[in-house]
Every structure is written in C-alpha cells, then in structure tokens.
Design an enzyme around this catalytic site. Structure first.
Site, PDB file in Angstrom:
ATOM      1  N   ASP A 217      42.271  49.375  49.786  1.00  0.00           N
ATOM      2  CA  ASP A 217      42.724  50.772  50.987  1.00  0.00           C
ATOM      3  C   ASP A 217      42.651  49.411  52.138  1.00  0.00           C
ATOM      4  O   ASP A 217      41.962  48.375  51.817  1.00  0.00           O
ATOM      5  CB  ASP A 217      40.823  50.317  50.700  1.00  0.00           C
ATOM      6  CG  ASP A 217      40.757  51.818  52.112  1.00  0.00           C
ATOM      7  OD1 ASP A 217      40.995  53.169  52.487  1.00  0.00           O
ATOM      8  OD2 ASP A 217      39.580  51.286  52.844  1.00  0.00           O
ATOM      9  N   GLU A 267      47.775  37.519  35.177  1.00  0.00           N
ATOM     10  CA  GLU A 267      46.771  37.022  33.548  1.00  0.00           C
ATOM     11  C   GLU A 267      47.394  38.192  32.883  1.00  0.00           C
ATOM     12  O   GLU A 267      46.508  37.731  31.495  1.00  0.00           O
ATOM     13  CB  GLU A 267      45.612  36.780  33.921  1.00  0.00           C
ATOM     14  CG  GLU A 267      44.854  36.190  34.810  1.00  0.00           C
ATOM     15  CD  GLU A 267      43.487  35.737  35.525  1.00  0.00           C
ATOM     16  OE1 GLU A 267      42.863  36.805  34.796  1.00  0.00           O
ATOM     17  OE2 GLU A 267      43.654  34.722  36.168  1.00  0.00           O
TER      18      GLU A 267
END
Ligand code: NOJ
Length: 554
Positions: A217, A267
């Site tokens: 956002d 990751e």
C-alpha cells in the site's frame, strides 16, 4: 508453525515456480464485501473459503486480499491495529490457514495487503506513543512535532491529507502527529530501525503461513524528508513530475526499505513476490518494480485512460517497454477498490471519465447520464484486450459479473473518510465496495444471511452469480472463457502490433494469438483464423464497435 492435520505445510501452499506471478491473473478480494459466512453483515475469511469454487471456476492464479487485519475501519481496513492477526469479525488465524490451504489445493496462491506507511491510531505502538512523553522512543516511531504559533496551537506546517483537511492532528499534551491519510492513520517514521525490523517480522509471519506475496500500500510514501524549514503546501513539487524532490512522495531513499524486504523475500524458495501501489510518474515506476526491489508495480495508466484506441496503444507500448527495461512484467488494471468500476466509467461521456467521476457520484448517478449498455460493452471489450496482453492482469471482485458502480448510496451509509473530510463534497469509494450478489434474490442476494454492511441496489439480483452461471452470453462466462483460453494460449511476454486503422488496436502474441479491438463505428475485418472468443456477437463475421475478438491464426 506446526502443520495441523488436514492442512498442507505452508511451503506447499505457495506456487513452486519462481516466475508464477509474471503472467498471473490475480483476483482482488475486498474481504468485507465478498461473502459473509456468519450473518453479521460483514464479509469474512470463511466466506472466501466457502466460495473457493467461484475462484476455481473463474480460473484465477492468485487472490489478493485487501486488509483483513483488526481495524476500526476508519479507512476500510487500511487503518491496521495489528499486522499479524485477523479481525475477529472476519475470522481467526486458523481460518486464514484453512483458506490458504483450500485455495492451494486448487493452485490458487494468496497475496496479502501490507500497509507500511501508517498504522491505525489503535495500534499498540501508537497507544504507547500517546502515553509516552514528547521525544520518547515510543514517539519516535511516528512523526510527532511541536506546533507553531505562540502557544503551539497551529500545526507544524500547512500540508494537506489525501482525504482532505490538514495532515496534522494534535494530541492531549499539545504535540502534533503527521497523517497523510485519515487522522486515524498516523504515519510511521521509517528512519527508525524498530519500524524497519517490525515489517520484516510481519513479512515472515505471513510467508510462514503460506502466503506467496504482498501488495504494498502506498509504496511510494514511507520515507520522508522532515527537515526544516518545511516547504509550504503551495510550493510542494508536482508529485508526478519531480525526481525525488517531494518531501513525502517517491523519495529515492524509499528503495533502501525495499532492498531490505527483497532480502527477506529471498529467504523463501521460491522467493516471495510483491506488487507496489505507487502512484508515480511512469518512468519512476521501474525502481519499485525492479528485481532488487519489490519486483512488480501496478500500472494504472489504462485505468486512467479514456476509451480511445490511440491512447490504449500508446500506453500499452510504453508500459511494455518500461517493464522490460526493469526486468519485470507489466501489470494491467481496469478496476480496484479505489476507483469507479470500469463498466460505469466507460458509460459516461468522455469528459466525465477518469478514475473518480466525482461529479457523477455527487449527483447520485443522475448527471451526466450513464449509458449502461455501452459501459458494459466497452468493459467487456477492454477486459479481453488487457487479458491478451503480456504480463499479469489484476481483476477486482464483481467485475466478472459486469457490475456497475452503485452511485446512489444514501449519505448516511457512506463509510469512506473522504466523504467526511471533504466536507461532504466528494463522495468517495463506497460505490465500488458494495457486497457482491451471489443469488438472484434472498437476504442480501446471497452475500450473507442477515443483510449487508452497505445496501445493495435492486438491480444487483439480475447480475448475481446465480443469474449468470448457466447463461453462455453472460459476463461471468466471458471471464471464465477468457481465463481458460488465456491459460492455453499464453506464451512468451512478447507482442507484435498489426494494422494501420487508427480506431483499431490489433496485436499478436506468440503462437498466432491475435487480439483485435474496434473502438470506432465502422465494422472491421478480422485476421484469418478461428475466432476463439469475442466480447460481443460479430456482425456478419466483422468486428463491430466496442468489441474485442481473439483469433488464432492457422
Ligand atoms: C491505498 C489504498 O488502496 C486505499 O484504499 C487507502 O485508502 C490508502 N492507500 C491509504 O492506506
């Protein structure tokens, strides 16, 4: 998180291919208005799980969920009390896991909204900041400043909030805090390492539950230059033309935040994806979309374009070049929860188009006159055009039903903060957030068993899923066919332009997949091949006005 019996492990809930998002169809769910499973008038997570068959039938690759976090709904959930929980009215974390697992069984990935520019004023950090003294570490997570004037009773500067009114709010001890949106949405201070680390935690929290990515956002805000003297509002640079000079939009330093996020994304195997909501000049979008940053960014150019061949052609071409230049794929968006639905935009006179159509909304949808049929006809043609383009298509719930905006919601039900903060001069976005109709009649047209949090108009019934399900000519079945064909025809992210007629947008994708849209009044001849889909019946084999056809050569 230990896997519960019956639920697949979180890693198996994510798509296995690292590039899955590049040409995905992503369906935006505005959870409070999708489906209500417990009869409280608000849509919820179980409502999504219960309607998984709708998403499967459509054939989407992913759903993007607008915020479902605990929130007072001062801004439709974009005022987040806790980034790592579910609003109890919308469900529980277990129900979230169940939803992700059920969708994963059908190869539908889940993308969640993350709101990093501001928390809500009920977030634990903000409550702690209010209790703490000026200058305390708690206050340094937000942007608190002393006021001006002899007694500090004037705001630190005259900046305005996006929703209208001042961008500063005064607290009991006399300090002021910055809120670029509603006062219930205090801006975070992104120079503070606490803030940066906490968002890494949030990203891992959802990824560990099987989320495949994030819609970010107001990604172009976050980092601010709060050095004094502050420029006056009237002297602020044009936010779409500056080059990182604006104190709170699109500063170059914001990309350091996303480099950090990228490390967290990597990751995971495959890495998480993200798409930036960044209302910036097109040439500045590339940095948000870069593979070292968020990876993809919304391109709102078509959403803001008039219905005109030349404009569509130019914008498509420019955006494909921009995306290729930054190593990403383009995104195509015609509707979302912030703008008037595209079926209505395209049915209003040329001058009234544009994303918000404020005057038309203020007239309750009476002036200028909405041409309902033309609007829907163009919306169907526009959708087929964008679905044939290389890149990913973002759809907004209800557009697959051909829903129009609801422009005549009574003033007393309006929820958008814009309505209040504009002094009741701008109606805002509630008209595209009215709960979906699932059945032809019944309580709230099948949305729930006990009404809906925004009133649905009578005409919703005839556009309900139930009404369209078996109708081969319905908009719902057009979307289903388009997604199915798109999956079969999809190839490399390439396009070749054809034709010279200024009123026609004709391009070809690898494998001889042609998409032809006629914006003009004269019917046009289609290329040789089989017509596999058309947004409206052909006219003696010719393509009529405001129609798109897909033709497969050979
Ligand atoms: C963009 C969101 O799409 C909109 O709905 C919200 O009001 C603002 N950001 C503030 O979070």
């Amino acid at each position: 998180m230990p896997a519960r019996p019956g639920l697949s492990a979180p890693a198996q809930r994510r798509p296995s291919h690292p590039d899955w998002w590049r040409q995905a169809v992503v369906y935006q769910v505005y959870p409070r208005s999708f489906a209500d499973s417990n009869g409280d008038g608000l849509g919820d997570l179980r409502g999504i799980t219960d309607h998984a068959d709708h998403l499967v039938g459509l054939g989407v690759d992913a759903v993007w969920l607008s915020p479902f976090y605990p929130s007072a709904l001062a801004d439709g959930g974009y005022d987040v009390d806790d980034y790592r929980d579910v609003d109890p009215r919308l469900g529980t974390l277990d129900e979230f896991d169940e939803m992700v697992a059920v969708l994963a069984e059908h190869d539908i990935a889940v993308v969640v909204d993350i709101v990093p520019n501001h928390t809500s004023d009920r977030h634990a950090w903000f409550r702690a900041a209010l209790e703490a003294a000026p200058g305390s570490p708690e206050r340094l997570r937000y942007i608190f400043r002393d006021g001006t004037g002899p007694d500090g009773s004037q705001p630190p500067n005259d900046w305005k909030s996006v929703f209208g009114g001042p961008a500063w709010h005064r607290v009991a001890d006399g300090q002021w805090y910055l809120h670029l949106f509603a006062p219930e949405q205090p801006d975070l201070h992104w120079d503070n390492p606490d803030v940066r680390e906490d968002f890494h935690r949030t990203i891992r929290f959802w990824a560990d539950r099987g989320v495949a990515g994030f819609r970010v956002d107001v990604a172009h805000s976050l980092v601010k230059d709060m050095s004094e003297p502050y420029p006056a509002a009237a002297a602020l640079p044009d936010e779409f033309r500056d080059h990182g000079e604006h104190p709170f939009w699109d500063r170059d330093d914001v990309h350091e935040v996303y480099t950090g996020w990228r490390r967290v994304f990597e990751e995971y195997d495959p890495p998480l994806m993200a798409v930036a909501e960044a209302w910036v000049a097109s040439e500045r979008r590339a940095r948000y979309a870069s593979p070292d940053g968020l990876g993809q960014a919304f391109n709102f150019d078509l959403l803001e374009s008039p219905w005109a061949a030349e404009s569509f052609r130019t914008l498509v071409s420019a955006n494909l070049d921009l995306a290729a230049g930054s190593g990403t794929s383009s995104t195509w968006v015609l509707s979302n929860h912030d703008v008037v639905r595209h079926a209505s935009r395209y049915g209003l006179p040329q001058g009234e188009r544009g994303a918000s159509c404020d005057a038309w909304l203020m007239s309750g949808g009476t002036s200028p006159r909405l041409d309902i049929e033309t609007g829907l006809r163009r919306a169907r043609a526009g959708t087929l055009l964008t679905m044939a383009l290389p890149g990913s298509a973002y759809l907004y719930q209800g557009e697959e039903l051909g829903l129009h905006e609801v422009p005549d919601l009574p003033a007393e039900v309006l929820q958008d903060p814009t309505w209040l903060r504009s002094g009741h001069t701008v109606k805002g976005r509630d008209g595209c957030r009215v709960p979906l109709p699932w059945t032809v009649d019944g309580s709230s047209f099948g949305f729930g068993s006990n009404g809906a949090h925004l009133p649905q108009p009578r005409w919703f019934g005839e556009l309900a899923v139930e009404a369209q399900d078996q109708d081969p000519g319905s908009t719902l079945n057009l979307y289903r066919s388009a997604l199915r064909q798109r999956r079969e025809l999809q190839g490399d992210e390439e396009l070749t332009w054809h034709g010279t007629d200024p009123e026609v947008v004709h391009f070809e994708r690898p494998g001889g997949w042609h998409s032809v849209t006629n914006f003009g009044p004269r019917p046009v001849v289609l290329p040789e091949g089989s017509v596999v889909l058309a947004s409206a019946p052909l006219d003696d084999g010719m393509l009529p006005q405001d129609t798109t056809a897909w033709v497969v050569a050979g």
